[in-house]
Scaffold this motif. Structure first.
Motif, short mmCIF file in Angstrom:
data_model
loop_
_atom_site.label_atom_id
_atom_site.label_comp_id
_atom_site.label_asym_id
_atom_site.label_seq_id
_atom_site.Cartn_x
_atom_site.Cartn_y
_atom_site.Cartn_z
N THR A 8 0.82 -1.20 0.00
CA THR A 8 0.00 0.00 0.00
C THR A 8 0.86 1.25 0.00
O THR A 8 1.91 1.31 0.62
CB THR A 8 -0.92 0.04 1.23
N LEU A 9 0.38 2.22 -0.74
CA LEU A 9 1.01 3.53 -0.78
C LEU A 9 -0.05 4.56 -0.44
O LEU A 9 -1.13 4.58 -1.05
CB LEU A 9 1.57 3.82 -2.19
N VAL A 10 0.23 5.43 0.50
CA VAL A 10 -0.76 6.41 0.92
C VAL A 10 -0.79 7.56 -0.09
O VAL A 10 0.22 8.16 -0.40
CB VAL A 10 -0.42 6.96 2.32
N VAL A 11 -1.97 7.80 -0.62
CA VAL A 11 -2.17 8.88 -1.58
C VAL A 11 -3.15 9.87 -0.98
O VAL A 11 -4.31 9.51 -0.76
CB VAL A 11 -2.72 8.33 -2.93
N PRO A 12 -2.74 11.10 -0.69
CA PRO A 12 -3.64 12.07 -0.07
C PRO A 12 -4.90 12.28 -0.89
O PRO A 12 -4.87 12.32 -2.11
CB PRO A 12 -2.77 13.34 -0.02
N ALA A 13 -6.01 12.37 -0.18
CA ALA A 13 -7.32 12.77 -0.73
C ALA A 13 -7.98 11.65 -1.54
O ALA A 13 -9.18 11.62 -1.66
CB ALA A 13 -7.21 14.02 -1.59
N LEU A 14 -7.19 10.75 -2.13
CA LEU A 14 -7.80 9.73 -2.97
C LEU A 14 -7.88 8.38 -2.27
O LEU A 14 -8.27 7.39 -2.86
CB LEU A 14 -6.99 9.58 -4.26
N GLY A 15 -7.48 8.31 -1.00
CA GLY A 15 -7.52 7.04 -0.31
C GLY A 15 -6.29 6.22 -0.60
O GLY A 15 -5.24 6.75 -0.96
N THR A 16 -6.40 4.91 -0.48
CA THR A 16 -5.25 4.03 -0.62
C THR A 16 -5.48 3.03 -1.75
O THR A 16 -6.24 2.08 -1.59
CB THR A 16 -5.00 3.27 0.70
N PRO A 17 -4.85 3.22 -2.90
CA PRO A 17 -4.97 2.21 -3.95
C PRO A 17 -4.26 0.94 -3.52
O PRO A 17 -3.27 0.98 -2.80
CB PRO A 17 -4.26 2.87 -5.15
N LYS A 18 -4.76 -0.19 -3.96
CA LYS A 18 -4.18 -1.47 -3.58
C LYS A 18 -3.32 -2.00 -4.72
O LYS A 18 -3.79 -2.18 -5.83
CB LYS A 18 -5.29 -2.47 -3.25
N PHE A 19 -2.07 -2.24 -4.40
CA PHE A 19 -1.18 -2.87 -5.35
C PHE A 19 -0.79 -4.23 -4.79
O PHE A 19 -0.20 -4.34 -3.74
CB PHE A 19 0.08 -2.02 -5.58
N GLY A 20 -1.14 -5.26 -5.47
CA GLY A 20 -0.84 -6.62 -5.02
C GLY A 20 -1.24 -7.56 -6.13
O GLY A 20 -0.85 -7.38 -7.27
N ARG A 21 -2.03 -8.55 -5.82
CA ARG A 21 -2.50 -9.49 -6.83
C ARG A 21 -3.97 -9.23 -7.14
O ARG A 21 -4.79 -9.05 -6.25
CB ARG A 21 -2.33 -10.94 -6.35
N TYR A 22 -4.29 -9.25 -8.43
CA TYR A 22 -5.67 -9.12 -8.92
C TYR A 22 -5.97 -10.33 -9.80
O TYR A 22 -5.17 -10.70 -10.66
CB TYR A 22 -5.85 -7.83 -9.72
N VAL A 23 -7.14 -10.92 -9.60
CA VAL A 23 -7.53 -12.13 -10.31
C VAL A 23 -8.91 -11.94 -10.92
O VAL A 23 -9.81 -11.38 -10.29
CB VAL A 23 -7.53 -13.35 -9.37
N GLY A 24 -9.09 -12.42 -12.13
CA GLY A 24 -10.40 -12.31 -12.79
C GLY A 24 -10.35 -12.91 -14.18
O GLY A 24 -9.69 -13.92 -14.41
N PHE A 25 -11.03 -12.24 -15.13
CA PHE A 25 -11.14 -12.80 -16.48
C PHE A 25 -10.95 -11.72 -17.54
O PHE A 25 -11.30 -10.55 -17.35
CB PHE A 25 -12.52 -13.44 -16.68
N LEU A 26 -10.38 -12.15 -18.65
CA LEU A 26 -10.32 -11.35 -19.87
C LEU A 26 -11.41 -11.85 -20.80
O LEU A 26 -11.43 -13.02 -21.16
CB LEU A 26 -8.95 -11.47 -20.53
N LYS A 27 -12.31 -10.95 -21.19
CA LYS A 27 -13.41 -11.31 -22.10
C LYS A 27 -12.94 -11.13 -23.55
O LYS A 27 -12.56 -10.04 -23.96
CB LYS A 27 -14.62 -10.40 -21.84
N HIS A 28 -12.91 -12.24 -24.30
CA HIS A 28 -12.60 -12.20 -25.73
C HIS A 28 -13.90 -11.96 -26.49
O HIS A 28 -14.72 -12.89 -26.64
CB HIS A 28 -11.96 -13.52 -26.17
N ASP A 29 -14.10 -10.76 -26.97
CA ASP A 29 -15.37 -10.43 -27.63
C ASP A 29 -15.60 -11.28 -28.87
O ASP A 29 -16.72 -11.75 -29.12
CB ASP A 29 -15.39 -8.94 -28.00
N SER A 30 -14.56 -11.50 -29.67
CA SER A 30 -14.74 -12.24 -30.93
C SER A 30 -15.01 -13.72 -30.70
O SER A 30 -15.56 -14.39 -31.56
CB SER A 30 -13.51 -12.06 -31.82
#
Length: 525
Positions: free
Chosen positions: A11-33
């Motif tokens: 975590t990195l503290v960013v004034p006024a905007l809260g704390t963005p999370k940098f770590g692992r993100y998991v999900g899906f890539l949608k292939h439109d075609s």
């Protein structure tokens, strides 16, 4: 197998905007075609420049099937651009075939548009830092496996085998370039005897809407579209000679959350180190272990530091030169992977905690090390791979390695003699003769060689001509010629230091319809 939480945030503290999370993100890539979704994860590595500017590195891995399939391709980005005011991210690297333009990066959600050099717009990627993703469409399945169907009026099977390539590979050359593809098609079987068409080369571009898979054989070529079924055009002498349709019969229940065993080492959740702690570092060798959190295995590791003063004025200061090694077996093992990192200047930033990250200097260096704690000649942190993403925590000590549980599994050497009732396998790991500019083989610069012989006392010994070992997942594969000069292979996994579970490509389910692997046990163990 129990699945536990896989989230570790920097975590990195960013004034006024809260704390963005940098770590692992998991999900899906949608292939439109394709109207399909592909399992994806992003691992962020955070550091700061000498001018105190935020620096982001990231590894995107796209998986085929679930996290348990063992098939994945990577895209790594050495400079992710982050707009603090709009909370947007841009992943764009000249060496990578995918670009990601993130439009939402708040509350543990990352959403963005993905573009490919192959198709232009691909679709939207949606990842989460704190929840299990659920696909809304059919997923992109693994390629390796057995398929059943028809070629013309004949019942047939298609067996596809994949293993990590040992060739020089580039993402822009071919989207599945991380893997060698081999296949065979048994047909016209009578009393267990079949006509077998073998395919020694293949390519797979999963971004294309049709004709993604090409299998080039000794007699004919298959050009296939991949969806719920494989719909293949058969070509002989560049002319269409028929049509085949196959459906997979070896799909497993997909695992949409990465397996993550709990860390055996203390970790600093802030991911940063105080300046005075870095100042206490001493030159010398530090030894210990990397914990592979997806395998629940340890691996011996070392880091050699040289700390010196260089330069004057704003360009001068204390610098750290770092080299590291991963060992298969003990610290004196011949099976070792060396890494050299870019020189570090500190204090960096000028004030406040340090994000001490050792990143690659050469294009073929796979490791990125984020140091999160320095104390009493102990270095702790997170080990990353540009091919696999986050590997797991590490602990290195200058005087002696840390103690681990007596029951812990430590990754051992691969070389050895393995056998089962039918075969004897002689595996030998040798160093590469020439460097590979961009290797997709995690075991590089080591190569798998050796030989195999049937235990019947008649068949001649066959040399292993090519092979690779993905020690992040345990997947292994190699090829050998037959007595007829045709190359085929064995693929499977290393389930422990003493056991290999391998599928034999020329027999496989023709002799065993249940597609069970053969077990090879290390001789003497």
């Amino acid at each position: 197998m129990k699945i536990v939480s896989f989230l570790v945030f920097v975590t990195l503290v960013v004034p006024a905007l809260g704390t963005p999370k940098f770590g692992r993100y998991v999900g899906f890539l949608k292939h439109d075609s394709l109207a399909r979704e592909q399992l994806a994860k992003i691992d962020f590595i955070v550091s700061r420049s000498s001018s105190n500017e935020l620096e982001l590195k990231a590894v995107l891995t796209l998986h085929f099937g679930g996290f348990n399939s063992g098939e994945y391709v990577d895209h790594h980005y050495d400079n992710v651009r982050y707009n603090l005011l709009s909370n947007t991210l841009v992943f764009d690297d000249a060496e990578q075939s995918l670009s990601i333009f993130v439009t939402q990066f708040t509350d543990g959600v990352l959403k963005g548009d993905v573009k490919s050099i192959w198709t232009g717009a691909v679709g939207q990627i949606t990842l989460y830092s704190d929840r299990t993703p659920i696909p809304a469409h059919p997923i992109v399945e693994r390629l390796w496996g057995e398929y059943e169907g028809h070629c013309g009026d004949e019942k047939s099977k298609l067996q596809i085998y994949t293993y990590r390539t040992t060739e020089d590979a580039a993402h822009q050359a071919e989207s599945f370039a991380a893997y060698s593809i081999k296949a065979q098609m048994p047909t016209r079987c009578v009393d267990g005897l079949c006509t077998v068409f073998r395919y020694t080369n293949g390519s797979y571009n999963f971004f294309l809407p049709k004709e993604q898979l090409t299998l080039v054989g000794t007699v004919n070529t298959l050009i296939c579209s991949v969806s719920d079924t494989l719909e293949c055009t058969v070509e002989e002498n560049a002319s269409k000679a028929g049509h085949c349709s196959f459906k997979s019969v070896t799909r497993e229940t997909e695992q949409f959350v990465p397996t993550q065993f709990p860390s055996p080492f203390p970790t600093n959740p802030k991911g940063s180190v105080e300046e005075k702690a870095i100042s206490s570092l001493k030159s010398g060798e530090y030894r210990g272990y990397v914990f592979h959190e997806s395998l629940n295995q340890y691996q011996r590791a070392s880091m050699n530091l040289t700390i010196f003063q260089y330069g004057s004025g704003s360009e001068g200061g204390t610098r750290i030169s770092a080299h590291s090694k991963l060992y298969f077996g003990d610290f004196d093992s011949r099976e070792v992977i060396p890494y050299r990192f870019s020189e570090k200047l500190y204090p960096n930033p000028i004030v406040g905690p340090q994000n001490l990250v050792f990143s690659r200097l050469e294009a073929n260096v796979d490791a990125i090390l984020q140091v999160t704690e320095i104390k009493d000649n102990i270095i702790r942190g997170i080990w990353y791979s540009i091919l696999f993403g986050r590997v797991g925590p590490f602990e290195l000590r200058q005087n002696e390695p840390p103690k681990i549980d007596d029951t812990a599994v430590v990754m051992g050497t691969l070389s050895g003699v393995y056998n089962n009732p039918d075969w004897t396998l002689y595996l030998r790991v040798v160093p590469g003769i020439k460097p590979v500019a961009t290797s997709e083989n995690p075991f590089f610069p080591n190569f798998v060689r050796g030989s195999m012989i049937m235990n019947n006392g008649v068949t001649p010994m066959l040399p292993i001509t090519d092979g690779s070992y993905d020690f992040y997942t345990g997947r292994i594969g190699f090829t050998k010629p037959t007595s007829l000069g045709i190359e085929h292979g064995w693929v499977g996994s290393r389930t422990s230091n003493n056991e290999l579970r391998l599928f034999h490509a020329p027999l496989g389910p023709i002799a065993n319809p249940k597609h069970k692997p053969q077990l090879f046990m290390r001789k003497g163990d």
